[in-house]
Write a protein that holds these residues in place. Structure first.
Motif, short mmCIF file in Angstrom:
data_model
loop_
_atom_site.label_atom_id
_atom_site.label_comp_id
_atom_site.label_asym_id
_atom_site.label_seq_id
_atom_site.Cartn_x
_atom_site.Cartn_y
_atom_site.Cartn_z
N GLN A 51 34.47 -39.19 53.99
CA GLN A 51 34.01 -39.32 55.38
C GLN A 51 35.16 -39.36 56.38
N CYS A 93 23.81 -43.19 58.05
CA CYS A 93 25.13 -42.82 57.53
C CYS A 93 26.02 -42.48 58.72
N HIS A 135 24.65 -45.70 48.01
CA HIS A 135 24.95 -44.75 49.10
C HIS A 135 26.41 -44.27 49.00
NI NI Z 1 27.19 -42.48 54.40
#
Ligand code: NI
Length: 171
Positions: A51, A93, A135
Motif C-alpha cells: 500500500q 481499506c 485483511h
Molecule cells: Ni487494506
C-alpha cells in the motif's frame, strides 16, 4: 517519513508480495517505523507494505489507532494458520478510500509471523483484530477486500472508481 497511500488500480496492490529474507537491519526498522507513521497519518488501523508501493511481505496493525502502544503489531512473512467462526461487519481499506462494505470474515484468527529480528511468533485475534489480520495478510497475496464481495457489488464499486479516475479524482 510519511508515504502516500497507493490506491486501487495500481498493479502493486494485485501482485503477490515478496518474502522478507533479511532481518534486524536499520532499513527494515526504518521501513516499519515509516509504515506506522503512514498508517496513523491516514487514520488506518492496518497497513501492508504494497500500500506504500513496496512489494514485501510486511504488515503493521494497531486497532487502537495509535491510542495504545501495546497494541502495535508488526507482521513479517505472516501466514494464517487458524481461521474459525464467522463475523459480518463493515470493512474499508486505505487503498479504496470513500467506500465501506459488509464483509464476512473469520471471527477468531491465528497468524504465524516473524518479528523484526526474524523470530517466529503467533498472534490470535477476535473481532476487529481477526478482521485486520485477514485483511492485511490478503494484501500480501495481492487481494483486496473487494474480492470478498458479490460480483454485483464489486462491479458497482469498480464502475464508481473508474468514473473518479476519469474525473481525475482518484490516485
Ligand atoms: Ni487494506
Amino acid at each position: 517519513m510519511i508515504y502516500p497511500i497507493v490506491k486501487y488500480g495500481h498493479p502493486v496492490l494485485e501482485r503477490k508480495a515478496d518474502p522478507v529474507t533479511e532481518f534486524d537491519t536499520p532499513e527494515l526498522r526504518q521501513l516499519i517505523e515509516d509504515m506506522f507513521e503512514s498508517m496513523y497519518a491516514a487514520h488506518g488501523v492496518g497497513l501492508a507494505a504494497p500500500q506504500i508501493g513496496i512489494s514485501k511481505r510486511i504488515a503493521v496493525i494497531d486497532i487502537s489507532g495509535g491510542e495504545d502502544p501495546s497494541q502495535r503489531l508488526v507482521l513479517i512473512n505472516p501466514e494464517v494458520i487458524r481461521n474459525e467462526g464467522r463475523q459480518r461487519s463493515e470493512e474499508g481499506c486505505l487503498s479504496v478510500p470513500g467506500f465501506r462494505e459488509e464483509v464476512t470474515r473469520g471471527a477468531r484468527v491465528t497468524v504465524r509471523a516473524q518479528n523484526v529480528k526474524g523470530e517466529f511468533f503467533e498472534v490470535t485475534g477476535e473481532d476487529l483484530l481477526a478482521r485486520a489480520l485477514l485483511h492485511e495478510t490478503d494484501h500480501l497475496e495481492g487481494k483486496l477486500y473487494l474480492s470478498h464481495l458479490s460480483a454485483l457489488k464489486r462491479d458497482l464499486i469498480r464502475r464508481k472508481i473508474r468514473k473518479l479516475m476519469k474525473a481525475g479524482e482518484w490516485g
